[in-house]
Motif scaffolding. Structure first.
Motif, short mmCIF file in Angstrom:
data_model
loop_
_atom_site.label_atom_id
_atom_site.label_comp_id
_atom_site.label_asym_id
_atom_site.label_seq_id
_atom_site.Cartn_x
_atom_site.Cartn_y
_atom_site.Cartn_z
N VAL A 152 20.45 19.46 -37.79
CA VAL A 152 21.73 19.32 -37.04
C VAL A 152 22.50 18.48 -37.42
O VAL A 152 23.75 18.17 -37.04
N VAL A 207 24.63 22.46 -29.76
CA VAL A 207 24.54 22.73 -31.26
C VAL A 207 22.92 22.85 -31.97
O VAL A 207 22.88 23.69 -33.07
N ASP A 208 22.12 22.58 -31.35
CA ASP A 208 20.73 22.83 -31.67
C ASP A 208 20.66 24.50 -31.84
O ASP A 208 19.62 24.99 -32.54
N ASP A 224 22.79 26.60 -32.80
CA ASP A 224 23.52 27.25 -33.88
C ASP A 224 22.66 27.56 -34.88
O ASP A 224 21.72 27.42 -35.14
N PRO A 229 29.19 29.36 -33.13
CA PRO A 229 28.40 28.33 -32.40
C PRO A 229 28.25 28.83 -31.03
O PRO A 229 29.01 29.55 -30.43
N ILE A 280 24.12 25.05 -39.05
CA ILE A 280 23.37 23.88 -39.55
C ILE A 280 22.73 23.78 -40.87
O ILE A 280 22.09 24.70 -41.25
N ARG A 313 28.07 23.31 -25.02
CA ARG A 313 27.89 23.29 -26.46
C ARG A 313 26.34 22.96 -26.59
O ARG A 313 25.85 22.32 -26.15
N ARG A 317 27.74 20.64 -42.00
CA ARG A 317 27.76 22.04 -41.34
C ARG A 317 28.49 23.07 -42.36
O ARG A 317 29.42 22.61 -42.78
#
Length: 105
Positions: free
Chosen positions: A85, A34-35, A37, A22, A80, A32, A89
């Motif tokens: 997203v 997330v997009d 990852d 991550p 992802i 973080r 996961r």
């Protein structure tokens, strides 16, 4: 002239593993991203060899960035899922068992 030593695999098969992690900007859990990852990992041997055993090199369109690459099929678990997203996961691990015979010309 070779700049560094290379290892020669002499076994009948071997496993290639890639673990994605991550994304934490500046190493902070509070930042973080997330997009960012990983949603995909591909592999390539030489200029394109069918190493995943599905009968053909997976990406064969000249001029594309993935030309000559293969998908990991032994394990394909992107962080992802399904390039979305909001999808379930995975654990970020990609694995491919490669038979020595598939890498020989």
């Amino acid at each position: 002239m070779r700049q560094s030593d290379i290892s020669v695999i002499r076994a009948d098969s071997f496993e290639l593993r890639l673990r994605t992690t991550p994304v934490r900007l500046l190493g902070s859990n509070n930042l973080r991203d997330v997009d960012a990852d990983g949603d995909e990992a591909l592999l390539r041997v030489d200029d394109g060899v069918d190493v995943n055993g599905n009968g053909a090199v997976d990406f064969r369109t000249p001029g594309t960035t993935e030309y000559g690459f293969e998908r990991f099929v032994t394990k394909h678990s992107p962080l992802i899922g399904d390039h979305n997203v909001n999808a379930p996961r995975g654990d970020g691990e990609f694995r491919q068992v490669i038979a020595r015979s598939s890498t020989q010309s």
